[in-house]
Scaffold this motif. Structure first.
Motif, PDB file in Angstrom:
ATOM      1  N   TRP A   1       2.989   2.490   3.105  1.00  0.00           N
ATOM      2  CA  TRP A   1       4.291   2.815   2.540  1.00  0.00           C
ATOM      3  C   TRP A   1       4.752   1.667   1.666  1.00  0.00           C
ATOM      4  O   TRP A   1       5.676   0.940   2.017  1.00  0.00           O
ATOM      5  N   PRO A   2       4.150   1.479   0.495  1.00  0.00           N
ATOM      6  CA  PRO A   2       4.452   0.303  -0.321  1.00  0.00           C
ATOM      7  C   PRO A   2       5.881   0.270  -0.870  1.00  0.00           C
ATOM      8  O   PRO A   2       6.391  -0.792  -1.176  1.00  0.00           O
ATOM      9  N   ASP A   3       6.533   1.417  -0.961  1.00  0.00           N
ATOM     10  CA  ASP A   3       7.879   1.473  -1.531  1.00  0.00           C
ATOM     11  C   ASP A   3       8.979   1.348  -0.496  1.00  0.00           C
ATOM     12  O   ASP A   3      10.144   1.518  -0.813  1.00  0.00           O
ATOM     13  N   GLN A   4       8.598   1.099   0.771  1.00  0.00           N
ATOM     14  CA  GLN A   4       9.604   1.039   1.821  1.00  0.00           C
ATOM     15  C   GLN A   4       9.526  -0.274   2.564  1.00  0.00           C
ATOM     16  O   GLN A   4       8.473  -0.910   2.640  1.00  0.00           O
ATOM     17  N   ARG A   5      10.633  -0.642   3.163  1.00  0.00           N
ATOM     18  CA  ARG A   5      10.657  -1.828   4.017  1.00  0.00           C
ATOM     19  C   ARG A   5       9.974  -1.514   5.322  1.00  0.00           C
ATOM     20  O   ARG A   5       9.949  -0.363   5.771  1.00  0.00           O
TER      21      ARG A   5
END
Length: 167
Positions: free
Chosen positions: A161-165
C-alpha cells in the motif's frame, strides 16, 4: 557452507504481482493457532478487499478459526491459485502475515464493509445478516511473494500500500 539470500530486491514487478493476487483473490487459506492445543490449523475462507485494498472476510462465530482468532489474532493468509495445468509450484502465491481485527456490527465500518463485500461477493447476501456472522479485517504487517521457481520477494506493508500510511 554459505547460504545466499533467496529473496530478490523488491521492485514494481513484485509490487504489481502482489496487488494483483490480493485484488483477485476470492478465497484464501487462513492459518491460525488452535487455542486448545497451540497447534497450527488452516482453513479456507472467502476473501474480499475493503475500500483501501486491504483483505477482509465474513466469518461465522461457530467456526474454529474464529475462536482461534479471538484468542490469538496473529494469523497468515495464503492467496493465489495454481493454474489448471502444469506444476502448481510454478504459479504465483502470496503469504500475508496479519493481525485479525473483528469489526463491531454497530460501527460505521461494518456498514461500509457490508456494502462493499456484497458488491464484490453478492452471494453472501444469503448469510451476511445472520447473527453469527461478522466481518474481520486483516491488518497486514508484511508478506512473502513467490512468483514461481527462483522468484521470491519479502514485501513490507508500504510495498503493498505505497499510497497509505502504515497502521
Amino acid at each position: 557452507m554459505s547460504r545466499t539470500d533467496p529473496f530478490r530486491p523488491v521492485d514494481d514487478t513484485a509490487r504489481t504481482l502482489a496487488r494483483e493476487l490480493i485484488d483477485g483473490a476470492r478465497h484464501a487459506a487462513l492459518a491460525t493457532l488452535r487455542p486448545d492445543l497451540g497447534l497450527p490449523s488452516v482453513s479456507r475462507i472467502a476473501l474480499a478487499t475493503d475500500d483501501a485494498g486491504g483483505p477482509v472476510t465474513l466469518i461465522s462465530t461457530l467456526a474454529d478459526h474464529t475462536q482461534a482468532l479471538r484468542t490469538n489474532p496473529a494469523c497468515a493468509l495464503l492467496v493465489g491459485d495454481p493454474g489448471k495445468t502444469g506444476d502448481p509450484l510454478t504459479h504465483p502465491r502470496l503469504t500475508l502475515h496479519a493481525t485479525a481485527r473483528f469489526i463491531s456490527r454497530e460501527s460505521a465500518d461494518h456498514t461500509t464493509l457490508r456494502s462493499r463485500y456484497l458488491t464484490l461477493r453478492p452471494k453472501a447476501k444469503l448469510y451476511v445478516d445472520f447473527a453469527d456472522f461478522g466481518f474481520v479485517r486483516f491488518d497486514i504487517s508484511d508478506a512473502l511473494l513467490n512468483g514461481g521457481f527462483g522468484k521470491a520477494w519479502r514485501l513490507t506493508q508500504a510495498d503493498l500500500w505505497p499510497d497509505q500510511r502504515t497502521t
